[in-house]
Design an enzyme around this catalytic site. Structure first.
Site, mmCIF file in Angstrom:
data_model
loop_
_atom_site.group_PDB
_atom_site.id
_atom_site.type_symbol
_atom_site.label_atom_id
_atom_site.label_comp_id
_atom_site.label_asym_id
_atom_site.label_seq_id
_atom_site.Cartn_x
_atom_site.Cartn_y
_atom_site.Cartn_z
ATOM 1 N N ARG A 89 1.023 -1.333 0.012
ATOM 2 C CA ARG A 89 0.111 -0.171 -0.110
ATOM 3 C C ARG A 89 0.726 1.563 0.497
ATOM 4 O O ARG A 89 0.769 2.310 -0.445
ATOM 5 C CB ARG A 89 -0.852 -0.048 0.544
ATOM 6 C CG ARG A 89 -1.981 -1.270 1.077
ATOM 7 C CD ARG A 89 -2.959 -0.948 2.273
ATOM 8 N NE ARG A 89 -1.734 -0.782 3.225
ATOM 9 C CZ ARG A 89 -2.655 -0.810 5.173
ATOM 10 N NH1 ARG A 89 -3.977 -0.139 4.962
ATOM 11 N NH2 ARG A 89 -1.785 -0.978 6.034
ATOM 12 N N ASN A 96 -6.556 -2.077 1.928
ATOM 13 C CA ASN A 96 -6.336 -3.584 2.429
ATOM 14 C C ASN A 96 -7.714 -4.298 2.086
ATOM 15 O O ASN A 96 -8.704 -3.558 2.349
ATOM 16 C CB ASN A 96 -5.492 -4.490 3.195
ATOM 17 C CG ASN A 96 -3.811 -4.218 3.105
ATOM 18 O OD1 ASN A 96 -3.755 -4.052 2.099
ATOM 19 N ND2 ASN A 96 -3.421 -4.042 4.213
#
Length: 94
Positions: free
Chosen positions: A20, A38
């Site tokens: 990320r 996520n």
């Protein structure tokens, strides 16, 4: 050409590998706005808006990911850009 928007669902070994934050860094480098987060199923979702060439480069990057990642699938959905984002951020898990 105007701005474009794509939503991606990235599957594989993409959590716990700095995916990320690396995605945020790459999107910012390319001048894109949006977010990445996520999912509980182990996938990562990203929504990005920006110039078409930058967006395509970002999507190619998402197919590779970080060195520790193992991307197995990327689903893409295009839609009209909203212009609602000012930066590209990492969101909490959905």
């Amino acid at each position: 050409m105007g701005m474009r928007r794509a939503t991606l669902r990235i599957r594989g070994k993409v959590q716990g590998v700095f995916f990320r934050e690396s995605t945020r860094i790459e999107a910012t480098r390319l001048g894109l706005t949006g977010w990445v987060r996520n999912h509980e199923d182990g996938s990562v979702e990203a929504l990005a808006e920006g110039e078409p060439a930058a967006l395509e480069e970002f999507i190619r990057w998402c197919h590779r990911g970080t060195q520790a990642a193992r991307v197995t699938d990327v689903e893409r959905s295009d839609s009209e850009p909203s212009g609602e984002f000012r930066t590209f951020i990492v969101e909490r898990m959905s």
